[in-house]
Design a protein around this motif. Structure first.
Motif, PDB file in Angstrom:
ATOM      1  N   ALA A 149     -12.329  -8.457 -15.750  1.00  0.00           N
ATOM      2  CA  ALA A 149     -11.466  -7.518 -15.026  1.00  0.00           C
ATOM      3  C   ALA A 149     -10.225  -8.187 -14.458  1.00  0.00           C
ATOM      4  CB  ALA A 149     -12.260  -6.860 -13.893  1.00  0.00           C
ATOM      5  N   VAL A 150      -9.992  -9.435 -14.816  1.00  0.00           N
ATOM      6  CA  VAL A 150      -8.839 -10.176 -14.276  1.00  0.00           C
ATOM      7  C   VAL A 150      -7.501  -9.470 -14.523  1.00  0.00           C
ATOM      8  CG1 VAL A 150      -7.454 -12.270 -14.620  1.00  0.00           C
ATOM      9  CG2 VAL A 150      -9.873 -12.443 -14.142  1.00  0.00           C
ATOM     10  N   PRO A 151      -7.253  -8.907 -15.720  1.00  0.00           N
ATOM     11  CA  PRO A 151      -5.962  -8.215 -15.906  1.00  0.00           C
ATOM     12  C   PRO A 151      -5.707  -7.127 -14.867  1.00  0.00           C
ATOM     13  CG  PRO A 151      -7.026  -8.545 -18.019  1.00  0.00           C
ATOM     14  CD  PRO A 151      -8.026  -8.945 -16.979  1.00  0.00           C
ATOM     15  N   GLY A 152      -6.723  -6.312 -14.603  1.00  0.00           N
ATOM     16  CA  GLY A 152      -6.560  -5.265 -13.593  1.00  0.00           C
ATOM     17  C   GLY A 152      -6.422  -5.830 -12.199  1.00  0.00           C
ATOM     18  N   LEU A 153      -7.133  -6.925 -11.928  1.00  0.00           N
ATOM     19  CA  LEU A 153      -7.047  -7.552 -10.615  1.00  0.00           C
ATOM     20  C   LEU A 153      -5.649  -8.107 -10.366  1.00  0.00           C
ATOM     21  CD1 LEU A 153      -8.422  -8.530  -8.046  1.00  0.00           C
ATOM     22  CD2 LEU A 153      -9.174 -10.564  -9.284  1.00  0.00           C
ATOM     23  N   LEU A 154      -5.079  -8.755 -11.374  1.00  0.00           N
ATOM     24  CA  LEU A 154      -3.724  -9.295 -11.237  1.00  0.00           C
ATOM     25  C   LEU A 154      -2.702  -8.169 -11.086  1.00  0.00           C
ATOM     26  CD1 LEU A 154      -3.816 -12.149 -13.900  1.00  0.00           C
ATOM     27  CD2 LEU A 154      -3.884 -12.400 -11.422  1.00  0.00           C
ATOM     28  N   THR A 155      -2.853  -7.142 -11.913  1.00  0.00           N
ATOM     29  CA  THR A 155      -1.926  -6.006 -11.827  1.00  0.00           C
ATOM     30  C   THR A 155      -2.003  -5.345 -10.464  1.00  0.00           C
ATOM     31  OG1 THR A 155      -2.110  -5.587 -14.206  1.00  0.00           O
ATOM     32  CG2 THR A 155      -1.320  -3.783 -12.832  1.00  0.00           C
ATOM     33  N   GLY A 156      -3.210  -5.089  -9.989  1.00  0.00           N
ATOM     34  CA  GLY A 156      -3.380  -4.452  -8.695  1.00  0.00           C
ATOM     35  C   GLY A 156      -2.835  -5.300  -7.558  1.00  0.00           C
ATOM     36  N   THR A 157      -3.023  -6.610  -7.638  1.00  0.00           N
ATOM     37  CA  THR A 157      -2.537  -7.500  -6.586  1.00  0.00           C
ATOM     38  C   THR A 157      -1.023  -7.490  -6.511  1.00  0.00           C
ATOM     39  OG1 THR A 157      -4.478  -8.940  -6.830  1.00  0.00           O
ATOM     40  CG2 THR A 157      -2.546  -9.869  -5.735  1.00  0.00           C
ATOM     41  N   VAL A 158      -0.366  -7.580  -7.660  1.00  0.00           N
ATOM     42  CA  VAL A 158       1.101  -7.601  -7.667  1.00  0.00           C
ATOM     43  C   VAL A 158       1.664  -6.256  -7.225  1.00  0.00           C
ATOM     44  CG1 VAL A 158       3.145  -7.897  -9.109  1.00  0.00           C
ATOM     45  CG2 VAL A 158       1.183  -9.392  -9.432  1.00  0.00           C
ATOM     46  N   LEU A 159       1.064  -5.165  -7.701  1.00  0.00           N
ATOM     47  CA  LEU A 159       1.539  -3.839  -7.295  1.00  0.00           C
ATOM     48  C   LEU A 159       1.325  -3.608  -5.797  1.00  0.00           C
ATOM     49  CD1 LEU A 159       0.376  -1.567 -10.260  1.00  0.00           C
ATOM     50  CD2 LEU A 159       2.680  -2.377  -9.749  1.00  0.00           C
ATOM     51  N   ALA A 160       0.191  -4.085  -5.282  1.00  0.00           N
ATOM     52  CA  ALA A 160      -0.061  -3.949  -3.849  1.00  0.00           C
ATOM     53  C   ALA A 160       0.962  -4.759  -3.049  1.00  0.00           C
ATOM     54  CB  ALA A 160      -1.476  -4.420  -3.517  1.00  0.00           C
ATOM     55  N   PHE A 161       1.293  -5.953  -3.531  1.00  0.00           N
ATOM     56  CA  PHE A 161       2.306  -6.776  -2.866  1.00  0.00           C
ATOM     57  C   PHE A 161       3.656  -6.068  -2.847  1.00  0.00           C
ATOM     58  CE2 PHE A 161       5.700  -9.935  -3.040  1.00  0.00           C
ATOM     59  CZ  PHE A 161       5.415 -10.704  -1.920  1.00  0.00           C
ATOM     60  N   ALA A 162       4.026  -5.498  -3.991  1.00  0.00           N
ATOM     61  CA  ALA A 162       5.305  -4.792  -4.068  1.00  0.00           C
ATOM     62  C   ALA A 162       5.315  -3.573  -3.162  1.00  0.00           C
ATOM     63  CB  ALA A 162       5.586  -4.385  -5.518  1.00  0.00           C
ATOM     64  N   ARG A 163       4.187  -2.861  -3.092  1.00  0.00           N
ATOM     65  CA  ARG A 163       4.113  -1.677  -2.229  1.00  0.00           C
ATOM     66  C   ARG A 163       4.215  -2.064  -0.764  1.00  0.00           C
ATOM     67  NH1 ARG A 163       5.047   1.606   0.433  1.00  0.00           N
ATOM     68  NH2 ARG A 163       4.241   3.725   0.706  1.00  0.00           N
ATOM     69  N   ALA A 164       3.514  -3.111  -0.374  1.00  0.00           N
ATOM     70  CA  ALA A 164       3.583  -3.567   1.006  1.00  0.00           C
ATOM     71  C   ALA A 164       4.980  -4.066   1.349  1.00  0.00           C
ATOM     72  CB  ALA A 164       2.546  -4.672   1.250  1.00  0.00           C
ATOM     73  N   LEU A 165       5.637  -4.678   0.368  1.00  0.00           N
ATOM     74  CA  LEU A 165       6.980  -5.200   0.591  1.00  0.00           C
ATOM     75  C   LEU A 165       7.981  -4.084   0.838  1.00  0.00           C
ATOM     76  CD1 LEU A 165       8.375  -8.050   0.484  1.00  0.00           C
ATOM     77  CD2 LEU A 165       9.018  -7.490  -1.863  1.00  0.00           C
ATOM     78  N   SER A 166       7.740  -2.925   0.259  1.00  0.00           N
ATOM     79  CA  SER A 166       8.694  -1.820   0.358  1.00  0.00           C
ATOM     80  C   SER A 166       8.301  -0.785   1.411  1.00  0.00           C
ATOM     81  CB  SER A 166       8.830  -1.121  -1.001  1.00  0.00           C
ATOM     82  OG  SER A 166       7.596  -0.533  -1.389  1.00  0.00           O
ATOM     83  N   GLU A 167       7.229  -1.010   2.142  1.00  0.00           N
ATOM     84  CA  GLU A 167       6.751  -0.024   3.101  1.00  0.00           C
ATOM     85  C   GLU A 167       7.753   0.181   4.241  1.00  0.00           C
ATOM     86  OE1 GLU A 167       5.214   2.686   5.344  1.00  0.00           O
ATOM     87  OE2 GLU A 167       4.709   2.273   3.257  1.00  0.00           O
ATOM     88  N   PHE A 168       7.951   1.453   4.605  1.00  0.00           N
ATOM     89  CA  PHE A 168       8.901   1.788   5.660  1.00  0.00           C
ATOM     90  C   PHE A 168       8.280   2.675   6.747  1.00  0.00           C
ATOM     91  CE2 PHE A 168      12.007   4.708   7.499  1.00  0.00           C
ATOM     92  CZ  PHE A 168      12.949   3.828   8.009  1.00  0.00           C
ATOM     93  N   GLY A 169       7.827   3.865   6.348  1.00  0.00           N
ATOM     94  CA  GLY A 169       7.421   4.865   7.323  1.00  0.00           C
ATOM     95  C   GLY A 169       6.272   4.441   8.210  1.00  0.00           C
ATOM     96  N   ALA A 170       5.192   3.928   7.619  1.00  0.00           N
ATOM     97  CA  ALA A 170       4.040   3.512   8.419  1.00  0.00           C
ATOM     98  C   ALA A 170       4.384   2.314   9.287  1.00  0.00           C
ATOM     99  CB  ALA A 170       2.863   3.183   7.498  1.00  0.00           C
TER     100      ALA A 170
END
Length: 236
Positions: A149-170
């Motif tokens: 499941a490493v491909p999904g784990l890497l994808t999810g980690t990077v996407l989560a990082f990008a989402r946290a990096l762009s967070e504004f409202g919360a």
């Protein structure tokens, strides 16, 4: 021209703070995210649909609502925040740690979904075969399931990082917009937009935000492809 594209100290501060907060957000949600994804992918239980819906609420709720709920629960008078403050002296609102929690909550569904889909793609027969050879459940998970499941784990980690990096409202609701403490890249851009004569600085941060987002998406795709390629080579 160089002065027009050069970043000021305050802008660099916002960038480094954003990376720190996003990295911390991913760090605290990674293990719970994998655990929840494994639970949803491998088990059927009463209330599973409800749990799945609750986990994905941050994707559809206005981020300000999420930030307000965090403030109600983790504020000094909140049901959990009061306990943290009285027992451990921890006060999370209006701190960079609070911003990391807000970013992590907003990014959590993306991590869980990517890992869950990857876990569901793992052939259960491989896990069953390992079990028949004497491997216990934990050994099967760490030697068979998670490596596949490493491909999904890497994808999810990077996407989560990008989402946290762009967070504004919360973030602005729970942690406010404090220079050097919680003023991340989106909040710095918002501040510049509200300030007359700072159009050039706002444009710089806008372009930088686009570049970081594109690099994150490209990195996610590249890491997933590389991991899949390695798995295919190992299976040959």
């Amino acid at each position: 021209m160089f002065e027009a594209i050069a970043l000021s100290d305050a802008e660099w501060q916002a960038i480094t703070l954003s990376l720190k907060i996003a990295g911390s957000a991913v760090a605290w949600i990674l293990v719970p995210g994998v655990a929840v994804a494994w639970l949803l992918a491998r088990h059927d239980f009463r209330g599973k649909s409800l749990l799945d819906g609750l986990l994905h609420l941050p994707l559809v709720l206005p981020p300000v609502v999420v930030g307000y709920l965090l403030l109600l629960s983790l504020g000094r008078q909140g049901w959990l925040g009061q306990w943290l403050y009285q027992g451990f002296g921890l006060s999370l609102p209006f701190t960079w740690q609070g911003a990391a929690i807000a970013g992590g909550v907003m990014a959590f569904p993306l991590l869980v979904r990517a890992v869950r889909l990857s876990l569901e793609a793992v052939d259960p027969k491989l896990e069953a075969a390992a079990g028949t050879l004497g491997a216990n459940r934990w050994r099967v998970m760490f030697t068979i399931t998670l490596p596949l499941a490493v491909p999904g784990l890497l994808t999810g980690t990077v996407l989560a990082f990008a989402r946290a990096l762009s967070e504004f409202g919360a973030t602005i609701t729970f942690a406010s917009n404090i220079p050097g403490e919680t003023r991340t890249l989106p909040l710095a851009l918002y501040t510049l937009i509200q300030t007359p004569g700072r159009e050039a600085a706002a444009a710089r941060l806008c372009v930088l935000s686009i570049v970081i987002a594109m690099l994150s998406l490209m990195a996610s795709e590249w890491l997933a492809r590389r991991a899949r390629k390695r798995l295919e080579e190992r299976d040959r």
